[in-house]
Design an enzyme around this catalytic site. Structure first.
Site, PDB file in Angstrom:
ATOM      1  N   CYS A 104       0.699  -1.290  -0.099  1.00 28.24           N
ATOM      2  CA  CYS A 104       0.094  -0.082  -0.012  1.00 28.24           C
ATOM      3  C   CYS A 104       0.942   1.194   0.047  1.00 28.24           C
ATOM      4  O   CYS A 104       1.699   2.029   1.115  1.00 28.24           O
ATOM      5  CB  CYS A 104      -1.128  -0.256   1.114  1.00 28.24           C
ATOM      6  N   SER A 310     -10.181  -0.169  -6.602  1.00 28.72           N
ATOM      7  CA  SER A 310      -9.156  -1.404  -5.308  1.00 28.72           C
ATOM      8  C   SER A 310     -10.100  -2.349  -4.759  1.00 28.72           C
ATOM      9  O   SER A 310     -11.374  -1.592  -4.821  1.00 28.72           O
ATOM     10  CB  SER A 310      -8.939   0.056  -5.184  1.00 28.72           C
ATOM     11  N   MET A 319      -4.916   5.154  -4.792  1.00 28.05           N
ATOM     12  CA  MET A 319      -4.016   4.173  -4.380  1.00 28.05           C
ATOM     13  C   MET A 319      -2.519   5.061  -4.332  1.00 28.05           C
ATOM     14  O   MET A 319      -2.359   5.262  -5.813  1.00 28.05           O
ATOM     15  CB  MET A 319      -4.174   2.995  -4.893  1.00 28.05           C
TER      16      MET A 319
END
Length: 397
Positions: A104, A310, A319
């Site tokens: 992430c 996502s 993201m």
């Protein structure tokens, strides 16, 4: 009948970029959860409140979106020239699994700050005032991230004037460098950064159509298609897609076939258990549009528009890892991202997303016919929202 008590686990709830997650020091986890396996996954599912058939995460720390259903583990690194190891788990909302297949990028920002908050960085490396360079080993994908974290009076400086579209309030700026972000070992295809060996493929999706696609491994495996080819303008906000069940199913079908072409899965059925990667995004030339906040984004202020999904839904912003893929693809003439941005050579790009804009830079070059990227750079921010203990029933894991 004896019922299990709740147990307490030290934890910190943090925002990083446009995401939020629950952060743990490895040493604070229950012993059975200090190594990968079912116990750790079950713990994180209970912490977030998944699987939740109601899609609300009322009985957990999750926010029932891909941006808020996240857990992170940090520990001191045993690797040379690194301060911490950072492991990220994307928790499914409606299914009982945790996806460990990628990073992430947004929470990478918080990982740098948390490393300081949690005492995982050598105090000798932390200035009294200035910027601390936190060297992070991203354990999911085996890559190095450098976080430049501002420090004031020996502590992380969290407040500031840096504004990030998709985040309500300003904070202190943290600059992230993703070193050598191409996932060279992930795929079975012929290219390092481009698993098929091509900048643009014809992606055939039975029952849906055949689309031009850029399949790239940089930051996170990503499938880029042209917005116009799938019936969109590139200016869409969440409600235009996330309330359309048929559209979401079509995106998932395209994503599954893209994953198969990239060598990430061996059968289409495997895509259902790999929700976090690859991402699917669509691009369009720059144009005026109204962001989710109501403000107008002028086409003259951006290079292109990008929308990305996502965990099966259109993301409210972008993201961080997908931003790395965008910056990298934009730097390589001939990709769909580069073409949407106007073509030519470039070292940075500002793109429009549902919440506003984001600038990302990348250093890409061609060696012996193959493209490589040495680093991608972007600015985000992070802040501790709450710290203390997570409580979960003792029989959760």
């Amino acid at each position: 009948m004896t019922l299990p008590p709740q147990i307490k686990i030290p934890a910190t709830y943090m925002r990083g970029g446009t995401s939020k997650g629950v952060f743990f020091r490895l040493q604070d986890l229950p012993e059975s959860c200090q190594q990968p396996g079912p116990a750790r996954d079950q713990l994180f599912l209970r912490v977030i409140g998944s699987p939740d058939p109601y899609g609300k995460h009322i009985d957990g720390m999750g926010g029932a979106t891909s941006s808020t259903s996240k857990c992170v583990i940090l520990s001191k690194s045993s690797r040379p020239d690194h301060d911490v190891d950072y492991l990220y788990g994307q928790v499914s909302i409606d299914k009982a699994f945790v996806d460990w297949s990628g990073n992430c990028g947004n929470l990478s920002t918080a990982a740098g700050a948390f490393a300081l908050h949690a005492g995982l960085v050598d105090p000798a490396r932390i200035p009294e005032n200035g910027v601390c360079t936190v060297r992070i080993w991203q354990a999911n994908i085996g890559k190095t991230i450098i976080a430049h974290v501002p420090v004031s009076h020996g502590q992380v400086q969290e407040t500031g004037e840096f504004e990030l579209d998709g985040v309500t309030f300003p904070a202190a700026e943290i600059v992230l460098e993703f070193l050598d972000p191409a996932d060279e070992g992930e795929c079975d295809g012929g290219g390092a950064m481009f698993p098929t060996g091509r900048l643009v493929d014809d992606l055939e999706v039975p029952g849906v159509g055949t689309f031009k696609a850029t399949l790239i491994n940089a930051g996170i495996p990503t499938i880029f298609v042209n917005a116009a080819d799938i019936g969109y303008t590139g200016s869409e906000l969440q409600e235009a897609i996330n309330n359309d069940t048929a559209a979401l199913m079509r995106f998932e079908t395209i994503r599954a076939h893209g994953a198969l072409r990239m060598g990430l899965i061996k059968t289409l059925d495997e895509a259902a258990t790999r929700q976090h990667t690859p991402k699917i995004a669509f691009v369009a030339p720059a144009a005026d549009y109204k962001a989710s906040s109501g403000k107008t984004v002028a086409g003259k202020d951006i290079d292109l528009q990008v929308r990305a999904l996502s965990m099966g839904k259109l993301h409210h912003a972008m993201m961080g890892t997908c931003a790395v893929a965008i910056g990298t693809a934009a730097a390589i003439p001939g990709t769909l991202v580069n073409i949407a941005a106007g073509g030519g050579e470039r070292t940075a790009v500002r793109f429009g997303h549902p919440s506003g804009t984001l600038r990302v830079g990348a250093e890409a070059k061609q060696i012996n016919g193959d493209w490589t990227v040495s680093r991608a750079i972007m600015s985000r921010s992070a802040r501790v929202l709450m710290e203390g203990w997570i409580r979960v029933p003792a029989d959760s894991f």
